[in-house]
Design a protein around this motif. Structure first.
Motif, short mmCIF file in Angstrom:
data_model
loop_
_atom_site.label_atom_id
_atom_site.label_comp_id
_atom_site.label_asym_id
_atom_site.label_seq_id
_atom_site.Cartn_x
_atom_site.Cartn_y
_atom_site.Cartn_z
N GLU A 158 -3.36 -2.22 -11.20
CA GLU A 158 -2.80 -1.17 -12.05
C GLU A 158 -1.45 -1.58 -12.64
N VAL B 227 -15.14 0.74 3.83
CA VAL B 227 -14.58 0.88 2.49
C VAL B 227 -15.37 0.05 1.48
N ARG C 53 0.82 -1.22 0.00
CA ARG C 53 0.00 0.00 0.00
C ARG C 53 0.84 1.26 0.00
N TYR D 113 -11.99 -0.08 7.99
CA TYR D 113 -10.62 0.22 8.39
C TYR D 113 -10.64 1.11 9.60
N PRO E 12 -13.18 5.35 -9.54
CA PRO E 12 -12.34 6.47 -9.13
C PRO E 12 -11.40 6.09 -8.00
N SER E 13 -10.44 6.97 -7.81
CA SER E 13 -9.46 6.73 -6.75
C SER E 13 -10.15 6.70 -5.38
N GLY E 14 -9.76 5.75 -4.58
CA GLY E 14 -10.31 5.64 -3.23
C GLY E 14 -11.63 4.90 -3.18
N SER E 15 -12.07 4.35 -4.31
CA SER E 15 -13.38 3.70 -4.33
C SER E 15 -13.35 2.30 -3.70
N GLY E 16 -12.18 1.73 -3.53
CA GLY E 16 -12.07 0.43 -2.87
C GLY E 16 -11.66 -0.70 -3.80
N LYS E 17 -11.19 -0.38 -5.01
CA LYS E 17 -10.81 -1.41 -5.97
C LYS E 17 -9.67 -2.29 -5.45
N SER E 18 -8.61 -1.63 -4.97
CA SER E 18 -7.44 -2.39 -4.49
C SER E 18 -7.82 -3.24 -3.28
N THR E 19 -8.62 -2.65 -2.40
CA THR E 19 -9.04 -3.39 -1.22
C THR E 19 -9.77 -4.67 -1.64
N1 LIG Z 1 -4.95 0.38 5.90
C1 LIG Z 1 -5.89 1.31 5.73
N2 LIG Z 1 -6.36 1.99 6.77
C2 LIG Z 1 -7.32 2.95 6.63
N3 LIG Z 1 -7.87 3.24 5.46
C3 LIG Z 1 -7.45 2.57 4.37
C4 LIG Z 1 -6.45 1.58 4.46
N4 LIG Z 1 -6.24 1.08 3.20
C5 LIG Z 1 -7.09 1.75 2.39
N5 LIG Z 1 -7.80 2.64 3.08
C6 LIG Z 1 -8.84 3.50 2.53
O1 LIG Z 1 -9.78 2.71 1.88
C7 LIG Z 1 -10.26 3.38 0.74
C8 LIG Z 1 -10.15 2.48 -0.46
O2 LIG Z 1 -8.79 2.29 -0.77
P1 LIG Z 1 -8.30 1.49 -2.05
O3 LIG Z 1 -6.83 1.48 -2.04
O4 LIG Z 1 -9.00 0.19 -2.07
O5 LIG Z 1 -8.82 2.44 -3.20
P2 LIG Z 1 -8.56 2.31 -4.76
O6 LIG Z 1 -9.88 2.24 -5.39
O7 LIG Z 1 -7.60 1.21 -5.04
O8 LIG Z 1 -7.88 3.69 -5.04
P3 LIG Z 1 -6.69 4.02 -6.08
O9 LIG Z 1 -7.33 4.09 -7.41
O10 LIG Z 1 -6.24 5.36 -5.62
O11 LIG Z 1 -5.68 2.97 -5.94
C9 LIG Z 1 -9.47 4.65 0.60
O12 LIG Z 1 -10.24 5.72 1.08
C10 LIG Z 1 -8.28 4.44 1.47
O13 LIG Z 1 -7.84 5.63 2.02
#
Ligand SMILES: Nc1ncnc2c1ncn2[C@@H]1O[C@H](COP(=O)(O)OP(=O)(O)OP(=O)(O)O)[C@@H](O)[C@H]1O
Ligand SMILES: [Mg+2]
Lengths: 405, 229
Positions: free
Chosen positions: B170, B22, A403, B14, B41-48
Motif C-alpha cells: 500500500e 490466513v 504490522r 497464526y 479486501p482487508s484481512g484477506s492475507g495480501k500483506s502476509t
Molecule cells: N501476527 C499475527 N497474529 C495473528 N493474526 C495475524 C497476524 N498478522 C496478521 N494476522 C491476521 O491475518 C489476516 C491477514 O492479515 P493481512 O495483514 O495479511 O491482511 P491484508 O490483506 O494485508 O489486510 P489489509 O488490507 O487490512 O492490510 C488478518 O485477519 C490478520 O488479522
C-alpha cells in the motif's frame, strides 16, 4: 565480533537524539568514576603515608637474640647452621654478630644490615634525671635506616668518642643544645660525660628520645661485648615479611621480625580500610551499571520502530545488539574520561583545601592505576549493562513494527 | 527458469492457542520485468503473502523460490543479508529513520550491507533523488518533509542497492489522490525503465488499474488472476 561502521553511526545518532538523557547518564558515570579516582588516591596516599611513617625511619627487619623477647616467637627452625659456627648468646647479646652481618649483607634484597647496641640511660642535669634510650650504631649503615643526616635539626653528624647525637625530645626536656656537655648514667649506675654534636628529629617521640653514639662507645658505656640487634633495610618494603621468613629458615637461634609482624594492627586496619573502599567501589559500579541498563532499556523501547526498519532492510540480530553495546560502551567511555578529569579536579581541590587549613598531613597518591582502574571498570560495567537492551534488540521481530502502525 | 517469484503450496497459520489459517495452499509464479498487484479486501492475507515473498515472514508450510533460489534452507542471518542485497521494501508508512537526513536514509541499506558508501554510491543516491524529484530534500530530516516527499525518499532508499525485487505494501495508502497518482506513475516508470520486478499490495482497484498483472486474494486464496483469464 565484527563491527560495521553503520552500527557506530546509528548508535551515535540514537544517543544524540536523546541528548539530555545521554548527557545525564554520562554525568552520572563521571561522578561515579570521579568519586572512585578520588577515593582510591586518597586511601592509597593515606596508607602509603602511614606505612612511610611507620617504617620511614625504622628497620624493615630486626634480628635480635631470643632472650630479649618475653615470648620466644619468631625464632626460626633453621636449616643451615648459623654462620657455620656455634652461636653464643648471653643475656640478650649476639656475640658472633660480625658473622651474621656478613651473611646478611650478602643476602640479595637486603640493602643494609646495621648492628645496634641498645640500652637505657639517664641524662643527669642538676638534681633532675631524664630517661633516654641509648643507641650505639655504625653510622653509614644506621643512617640508611634512620636518616639522621636528613633529619638533622642542628649541628653535625659524626659521632665518635664521647660526641653524641640526641633527639629533639631528649633535647627539649633536658634543655641541652648542640655543644653542651652532659652527664649520662647507665642502668648499672656508672656514667660518663658526653658532648652533643647534633640534634635530630625523626618524627616519632620514641625515636626522638634517643642518644646516639658509636657502636664501640655504646658497648663500653653499657658494658656489653656483643650487640643487641641487627637492623635491616630491604629493597622491597612489602616483601620484608617474605624475606624474614627466609632468614628464619636459615637461622635457628635468633629472632627475626619484619615490620609487618611488628605492626599487625596497623596492617589489619589498612586491610579493613581496603575492604570498605572496595565495597564503596562495588556499589558505585553497581549504580553505574543499573543506571546505564535502565537508560538503554528505555532507548531500546523508544527505538524499536527504527530497529524494526533496520532489520527489514537487512540488519541482523547481532548487528542490532551491537548498536546497543556500542551505545553502552560509548557512554561508559565518555563518562570515564569526564570522570577522570573531575576526579583529578577534586583531588586538586582537596590538596589546596588541606594546604590552606594548616598544611597537608599527607598527599593523595595519583597513579596511572588509580586513575585507569575505575575508568576501565566503569567502561566495562557500562558495556555489560548494555547487554540487556542488546538482547531485546536482537530478539525484536521486524514484523511487530511493520504490522503495528 | 525466468520466474522471479515462485510460491509452492504456501500455508500460513497464526496464533498459538487460537490458531487461524490466513493463507491456503497458494501456488503462484511471477515472471520477471512485471508490475504485479495483489488486491483484495482487508484481512484477506495480501500483506502476509507479500511479507512471505519479502522473507520477513516464514510460511508455516510450502516453499519460496526467489530468482530460482530456494530460500527455505537459509539461516536468519542469510535471510537478512538476502533482503539487504536483493529486495527493496516500500511500506504504507514511509518508515524513514527520523535521526537521519533524507540522503542518509537512502544510503542506509548500502551501509548495512557493504559499509561506508563510496562517492559512486552517493552520486547514485543523488541521481535517484533527482529522478524522483526530491533533490532539494537531501539534507532535510523526515519530519521536515511532506508525506509524498517522505514516500519518495523511501522509494529511492528501496532502489539504492539495485534490488532484484521491489515490494510495496500500500505505498499510496497514506497519500492524497494527487500525490498517490504521482507515486504510482513513478513506480510504473521504474518497472518500465529499470526492468524492475515490482509486487505491490493495494485494496484499491483504481490504483491497480495501470499494472501488468492483478492477482485478487480473498480469504487467503487466489480468487482471480488477470494473467490466467
Ligand atoms: N501476527 C499475527 N497474529 C495473528 N493474526 C495475524 C497476524 N498478522 C496478521 N494476522 C491476521 O491475518 C489476516 C491477514 O492479515 P493481512 O495483514 O495479511 O491482511 P491484508 O490483506 O494485508 O489486510 P489489509 O488490507 O487490512 O492490510 C488478518 O485477519 C490478520 O488479522
Ligand atoms: Mg495489509
Amino acid at each position: 565480533m565484527r563491527f560495521n561502521t553503520y552500527e557506530f553511526m546509528i548508535a551515535c545518532r540514537f544517543l544524540m537524539s536523546g541528548r539530555s538523557q545521554t548527557i545525564l547518564i554520562i554525568l552520572g558515570i563521571a561522578v561515579g568514576v570521579a568519586v572512585q579516582v578520588f577515593l582510591i588516591s586518597l586511601m592509597d596516599g593515606l596508607q602509603r603515608n602511614l606505612i612511610q611513617r611507620t617504617i620511614g625511619s625504622s628497620p624493615h627487619i630486626t634480628i635480635a637474640p631470643p632472650l630479649s623477647s618475653p615470648q620466644p616467637q619468631g625464632i626460626g627452625s633453621g636449616t643451615i647452621d648459623d654462620c657455620q659456627m656455634p652461636l653464643k648468646i648471653e643475656e640478650g647479646e649476639i656475640l658472633s654478630w660480625q658473622r651474621y652481618n656478613e651473611y646478611l649483607e650478602g643476602t640479595p634484597g637486603i640493602t643494609v644490615a646495621a648492628p645496634m647496641v641498645n640500652g637505657n640511660g639517664y641524662i643527669e642535669k642538676g638534681r633532675s634525671s631524664f630517661p633516654v634510650i641509648i643507641k650505639g650504631v655504625t653510622l653509614p649503615e644506621a643512617d640508611v635506616i634512620y636518616k639522621f643526616k636528613g633529619n638533622l635539626v642542628n649541628g653535625d653528624i659524626r659521632p665518635g668518642g664521647n660526641n653524641v647525637l640526641i633527639g629533639t625530645a631528649s633535647s627539649e626536656k633536658s634543655g641541652l643544645q648542640v655543644g653542651d656537655t652532659f652527664y649520662l648514667r647507665n642502668q648499672k649506675g656508672t656514667g660518663d660525660h658526653f658532648m652533643i654534636q647534633g640534634i635530630f628529629d625523626l618524627g616519632s617521640s620514641a625515636a626522638n628520645n634517643m642518644v646516639v653514639m658509636s657502636l664501640e662507645r655504646a658497648q663500653a658505656f653499657l658494658d656489653v661485648v656483643g650487640i643487641s640487634a641487627i637492623e635491616i633495610q630491604v629493597q622491597d618494603v612489602f616483601a620484608a615479611d617474605n624475606l624474614a621468613e627466609r632468614l628464619r629458615g636459615a637461622f635457628s637461634r635468633i629472632k627475626v621480625e619484619s615490620w609487618q609482624e611488628r605492626n599487625k594492627e596497623l596492617l589489619s586496619g589498612l586491610r579493613s580500610q581496603d575492604t570498605s573502599s572496595a565495597m564503596i567501589q562495588f556499589f558505585v559500579l553497581l549504580s553505574i551499571t543499573l543506571g546505564i541498563a535502565s537508560v538503554l532499556a528505555i532507548i531500546a523501547i523508544q527505538k524499536s520502530r527504527q530497529l524494526g526498519i533496520l532489520k527489514a532492510m537487512g540488519t541482523n540480530d547481532k548487528g542490532a545488539a551491537r548498536i546497543f553495546i556500542i551505545q553502552g560502551f560509548s557512554m561508559g567511555f565518555a563518562g570515564a574520561l569526564v570522570g577522570i578529569l573531575l576526579g583529578l579536579g577534586l583531588a586538586e581541590l582537596f590538596m589546596i583545601g588541606t594546604k590552606s587549613s594548616g598544611g597537608p598531613t599527607y598527599e593523595l597518591k595519583i597513579t596511572l592505576t588509580n586513575i585507569l582502574l575505575p575508568a576501565l571498570l566503569a567502561t566495562a560495567a557500562a558495556s555489560v549493562a548494555a547487554l540487556v537492551p542488546a538482547r531485546r534488540a536482537a530478539g525484536l521481530n521486524p514484523m511487530e513494527v511493520i504490522r503495528n502502525e | 527458469m525466468n520466474e522471479i517469484v515462485l510460491l509452492d503450496k504456501i500455508n500460513k497459520f497464526y496464533g498459538d492457542e487460537v490458531v487461524v489459517q490466513v493463507l491456503f495452499d497458494i501456488d503462484l509464479a511471477i515472471k520477471g520485468g512485471q508490475f504485479t498487484a495483489f488486491i483484495g479486501p482487508s484481512g484477506s492475507g495480501k500483506s502476509t503473502l507479500l511479507n512471505i515473498v519479502g522473507l520477513l515472514e516464514t510460511p508455516t508450510s510450502g516453499a519460496v523460490f526467489l530468482d530460482g533460489q530456494d530460500i527455505s534452507g537459509m539461516s536468519k542471518d542469510e535471510l537478512a543479508s538476502y533482503r539487504n542485497e536483493k529486495i527493496g521494501f516500500i511500506f504504507q508508512f514511509h518508515y524513514l529513520l527520523p535521526e537521519f537526513t533524507a540522503l542518509e536514509n537512502i544510503l542506509i541499506p548500502y551501509w548495512i550491507g557493504k559499509g561506508k558508501p563510496p562517492e559512486k554510491v552517493v552520486s547514485r543516491a543523488m541521481y535517484l533523488m533527482e529522478r524522483i524529484g526530491i533533490e532539494m530534500c537531501s539534507n532535510k530530516y523526515p519530519h521536515q518533509l511532506s508525506g509524498g516527499q517522505q514516500q519518495r525518499v523511501a522509494i529511492a532508499r528501496s532502489l539504492i542497492n539495485r534490488p532484484k525485487l521491489l515490494l510495496a505494501d500500500e505505498p499510496t495508502g497514506n497519500l492524497d489522490s494527487k500525490t498517490s497518482n504521482m507515486v504510482m506513475e513513478l513506480l510504473r516508470e521504474i518497472v518500465r525503465v529499470d526492468k524492475m520486478n515490482l509486487v505491490m499490495v493495494t485494496h484499491d482497484r483504481d490504483i491497480a488499474a495501470g499494472v501488468d498483472r492483478v492477482i485478487e486474494i480473498v480469504d487467503g486464496r487466489i480468487n482471480n488472476d488477470s494473467a490466467v483469464e
